[in-house]
Design a protein around this motif. Structure first.
Motif, mmCIF file in Angstrom:
data_model
loop_
_atom_site.group_PDB
_atom_site.id
_atom_site.type_symbol
_atom_site.label_atom_id
_atom_site.label_comp_id
_atom_site.label_asym_id
_atom_site.label_seq_id
_atom_site.Cartn_x
_atom_site.Cartn_y
_atom_site.Cartn_z
ATOM 1 N N ALA A 125 -37.503 -24.213 36.030
ATOM 2 C CA ALA A 125 -36.124 -24.487 35.617
ATOM 3 C C ALA A 125 -35.851 -25.988 35.516
ATOM 4 N N CYS A 126 -36.325 -26.752 36.501
ATOM 5 C CA CYS A 126 -36.066 -28.195 36.500
ATOM 6 C C CYS A 126 -36.762 -28.891 35.338
ATOM 7 N N LEU A 127 -38.010 -28.531 35.089
ATOM 8 C CA LEU A 127 -38.757 -29.168 34.006
ATOM 9 C C LEU A 127 -38.134 -28.834 32.651
ATOM 10 N N ARG A 128 -37.745 -27.571 32.464
ATOM 11 C CA ARG A 128 -37.141 -27.193 31.185
ATOM 12 C C ARG A 128 -35.751 -27.806 31.028
ATOM 13 N N ASN A 129 -35.020 -27.918 32.117
ATOM 14 C CA ASN A 129 -33.715 -28.570 32.080
ATOM 15 C C ASN A 129 -33.864 -30.037 31.675
ATOM 16 N N PHE A 130 -34.875 -30.685 32.223
ATOM 17 C CA PHE A 130 -35.122 -32.087 31.868
ATOM 18 C C PHE A 130 -35.478 -32.220 30.387
ATOM 19 N N LEU A 131 -36.270 -31.305 29.879
ATOM 20 C CA LEU A 131 -36.686 -31.383 28.478
ATOM 21 C C LEU A 131 -35.542 -31.077 27.513
ATOM 22 N N ARG A 132 -34.591 -30.231 27.938
ATOM 23 C CA ARG A 132 -33.484 -29.880 27.048
ATOM 24 C C ARG A 132 -32.611 -31.083 26.718
ATOM 25 N N ASP A 133 -32.504 -32.022 27.651
ATOM 26 C CA ASP A 133 -31.649 -33.197 27.398
ATOM 27 C C ASP A 133 -32.255 -34.415 28.090
ATOM 28 N N THR A 134 -33.461 -34.747 27.681
ATOM 29 C CA THR A 134 -34.181 -35.851 28.320
ATOM 30 C C THR A 134 -33.399 -37.159 28.308
ATOM 31 N N PRO A 135 -32.814 -37.583 27.190
ATOM 32 C CA PRO A 135 -32.079 -38.866 27.204
ATOM 33 C C PRO A 135 -30.975 -38.910 28.261
ATOM 34 N N HIS A 136 -30.275 -37.798 28.434
ATOM 35 C CA HIS A 136 -29.196 -37.763 29.426
ATOM 36 C C HIS A 136 -29.745 -37.957 30.836
ATOM 37 N N TRP A 137 -30.790 -37.209 31.167
ATOM 38 C CA TRP A 137 -31.331 -37.286 32.522
ATOM 39 C C TRP A 137 -31.988 -38.643 32.790
ATOM 40 N N VAL A 138 -32.634 -39.198 31.786
ATOM 41 C CA VAL A 138 -33.222 -40.533 31.942
ATOM 42 C C VAL A 138 -32.120 -41.563 32.170
ATOM 43 N N ASP A 139 -31.040 -41.454 31.389
ATOM 44 C CA ASP A 139 -29.917 -42.391 31.545
ATOM 45 C C ASP A 139 -29.318 -42.293 32.940
ATOM 46 N N GLN A 140 -29.165 -41.072 33.442
ATOM 47 C CA GLN A 140 -28.631 -40.894 34.796
ATOM 48 C C GLN A 140 -29.567 -41.498 35.841
ATOM 49 N N ALA A 141 -30.867 -41.283 35.678
ATOM 50 C CA ALA A 141 -31.840 -41.788 36.653
ATOM 51 C C ALA A 141 -31.871 -43.312 36.660
ATOM 52 N N LEU A 142 -31.778 -43.919 35.471
ATOM 53 C CA LEU A 142 -31.926 -45.369 35.379
ATOM 54 C C LEU A 142 -30.755 -46.141 35.972
ATOM 55 N N LYS A 143 -29.711 -45.446 36.384
ATOM 56 C CA LYS A 143 -28.636 -46.121 37.121
ATOM 57 C C LYS A 143 -29.113 -46.551 38.504
ATOM 58 N N ASN A 144 -30.210 -45.969 38.928
ATOM 59 C CA ASN A 144 -30.809 -46.304 40.223
ATOM 60 C C ASN A 144 -31.965 -47.281 39.984
ATOM 61 N N PRO A 145 -31.949 -48.488 40.604
ATOM 62 C CA PRO A 145 -33.039 -49.454 40.393
ATOM 63 C C PRO A 145 -34.414 -48.889 40.715
ATOM 64 N N ALA A 155 -35.549 -46.031 39.917
ATOM 65 C CA ALA A 155 -36.062 -45.359 38.726
ATOM 66 C C ALA A 155 -36.416 -46.362 37.639
ATOM 67 N N ARG A 156 -35.653 -47.445 37.536
ATOM 68 C CA ARG A 156 -35.951 -48.434 36.496
ATOM 69 C C ARG A 156 -37.353 -48.989 36.656
ATOM 70 N N TRP A 157 -37.715 -49.322 37.894
ATOM 71 C CA TRP A 157 -39.018 -49.940 38.139
ATOM 72 C C TRP A 157 -40.024 -48.963 38.724
ATOM 73 N N SER A 158 -39.583 -47.770 39.084
ATOM 74 C CA SER A 158 -40.434 -46.757 39.722
ATOM 75 C C SER A 158 -41.111 -47.306 40.975
ATOM 76 N N LEU A 159 -40.334 -48.033 41.749
ATOM 77 C CA LEU A 159 -40.780 -48.618 43.006
ATOM 78 C C LEU A 159 -39.686 -48.422 44.046
ATOM 79 N N PRO A 160 -40.021 -48.431 45.347
ATOM 80 C CA PRO A 160 -38.981 -48.297 46.371
ATOM 81 C C PRO A 160 -37.916 -49.373 46.209
ATOM 82 N N ALA A 161 -36.664 -49.024 46.480
ATOM 83 C CA ALA A 161 -35.554 -49.955 46.277
ATOM 84 C C ALA A 161 -35.728 -51.226 47.103
ATOM 85 N N TRP A 162 -36.232 -51.101 48.334
ATOM 86 C CA TRP A 162 -36.385 -52.291 49.176
ATOM 87 C C TRP A 162 -37.456 -53.219 48.608
#
Length: 475
Positions: free
Chosen positions: A162-182, A184-191
């Motif tokens: 369900a999660c993978l298919r949900n992500f594929l149905r609206d990838t730009p939306h989920w990516v945009d939501q994730a990238l609000k978190n640093p 996700a932008r760098w794919s590294l721990p925030a600290w």
């Protein structure tokens, strides 16, 4: 090489502010598998990669340890390569995947941990890329099959699907939501992101960008055999494209197996990053000198030292098993070494002089001290997830202790080269400054200092720090 992640430290995969009590307390009971996988199935490799990721992110194992633990000799070479590639990709994308999991499930984490890493591996593979490894429908289908074949994942098969298919149905939306978190932008721990940006306000984004890239393959041409340009010309005859990027450094346009490199088995060429190749020549070695290579494993710099002069070399490392890799490296290049040279190894902690030093001082010491490895994250993407914010300070104390001990083994007018594969100040400029302030007989000489990686991953060196000291003779 320095920069080995600490082992056996649990809970490395959680966000920095997430407590163990925040995670679901109960896990679904194991269910009989619904599917039996063949080694040729992608699902087979995906499941092994997810298990390796779990060992890293939830049990504090290094990625190399985790792969060894989850890959037995029964797996084919192709499977072993696929699992390593998938696990490396999954760890490299874990910062993004972890944020997506929390958004998609509205939970701080999933239980069992293997369910979280399996879903995370899938989301990492589906994250938009110019060159995706597999078609999106293949990733979803094969991950669902992986869940169906693993007793602890059968109950979570529907959630993963369900999660993978949900992500594929609206990838730009989920990516945009994730990238609000640093994270996700760098794919590294925030600290980790904060620390890099705080310490390197100008180069910070380039350093973070480089950490997510695949490293280039750089070779060191044995100076006893020929020049870098001669080897590049020889590679061209074999239809292998490369270029010279340093005195003995050759950059391959496309990485390849060492098995196909002309002269590798004969010790004529070795794999070593261009920044790491700066170390050995800085000692200005002369024939007949007594030299110490402290914290020597895996032995790249050890071999380089022996190629430069006929010396009496002692390789020291705290791990006897890791010294086996040093021995293998030296054995491979030994046929190229002529003249009167000597080589010995000892397994001991560098600071425990009573366990290894015979009292005869050294002309030169290469002190490649343990560090966070923050400069080689692109080669070891597990490092940021195995580290903690206070690790630099803790390691700095160890580094000072080792340097003080090694300094006492050096002859007057001898040279000590401090090396760390780190971009953190505590393990570089601040460490060197404190050393000179403590030792009045230490004269700091010219050295490269901090070698910064660049955003151009195709040619960028790893991150290193070099400081060189001469021991002033007593008047």
């Amino acid at each position: 090489m320095s920069g080995r992640p600490p082992q056996g430290r649990p809970g490395r995969g959680r966000p920095e502010n997430q407590r163990t009590s925040d995670r679901p307390r109960s896990a679904p009971a194991p269910t009989a598998p619904l599917l039996r996988l063949q080694e040729t199935d992608l699902a087979y490799s995906l499941l092994l990669a997810a298990k390796a990721m779990t060992a890293v992110l939830h049990h504090g194992r290094s990625l190399d340890q985790a792969l060894t633990q989850n890959l037995g000799n029964e797996q084919s070479f192709a499977v072993r390569g696929a699992v390593r590639d998938l696990a490396t990709t999954g760890i490299r994308q874990w910062g993004r995947a972890q944020v997506l999991i929390q958004i998609l499930t509205q939970k701080p984490g999933l239980n069992p941990p293997l369910l979280e890493t399996t879903l995370g591996l899938g989301l990492g593979l589906l994250w938009p890329s110019d060159a995706p490894k597999y078609p999106s429908h293949t990733v979803v289908n094969q991950l669902v099959n992986a869940c169906a074949a693993e007793p602890t994942l059968v109950a979570g098969k529907g959630l993963v699907n369900a999660c993978l298919r949900n992500f594929l149905r609206d990838t730009p939306h989920w990516v945009d939501q994730a990238l609000k978190n640093p994270q996700a932008r760098w794919s590294l721990p925030a600290w980790w992101v904060r620390k890099v940006m705080d310490q390197h306000p100008i180069q910070g984004e380039a350093l973070l960008s480089q950490a997510a890239q695949h490293p280039p393959m750089v070779l060191r041409v044995n100076s006893r055999i020929g020049s870098a340009q001669q080897y590049v010309d020889y590679l061209a005859e074999k239809d292998l494209s490369a270029r010279v990027i340093g005195p003995q450094a050759v950059l391959l346009d496309q990485p390849c197996s060492v098995d196909v490199l002309p002269g590798f088995a004969q010790g004529e060429v070795s794999v070593q990053d261009s920044a790491a190749q700066l170390a050995a020549p800085l000692l200005d070695l002369q024939d007949g000198q007594r030299v110490l290579d402290a914290c020597a494993a895996p032995g790249g710099k050890t071999g380089h030292l022996l190629e430069l002069a006929n010396i009496d070399l002692l390789a020291l490392d705290s791990s006897e098993s890791r010294l086996n890799r040093v021995a293998d490296n030296v054995e491979r290049i030994a046929p190229t070494l002529d003249g009167d040279w000597r080589f010995n190894m000892k397994a001991a902690k560098a600071e425990a002089l009573e366990d290894w030093w015979d009292g005869t001082p050294f002309d030169a010491v290469l002190a490649d001290v343990p560090c966070t490895g923050s400069g080689v994250v692109r080669r070891h993407p597990d490092i940021p997830w195995l580290r903690r914010p206070d690790d630099s300070a803790n390691l700095s104390r160890i580094q000072h202790t080792i340097l003080d001990a090694l300094w006492s083994t050096l002859k007057p007018n001898g040279t000590l080269l401090l090396v760390t594969c780190s971009i953190f100040r505590e393990e570089g400029p601040l460490l060197a400054k404190a050393f000179t302030e403590k030792h009045a007989d230490a004269v700091q000489l010219d050295a490269p200092g901090v070698v910064h990686p660049t955003a151009d991953a195709a040619v960028s060196p790893d991150g290193f720090f070099f400081a060189k000291f001469r021991k002033r003779a007593q008047s």
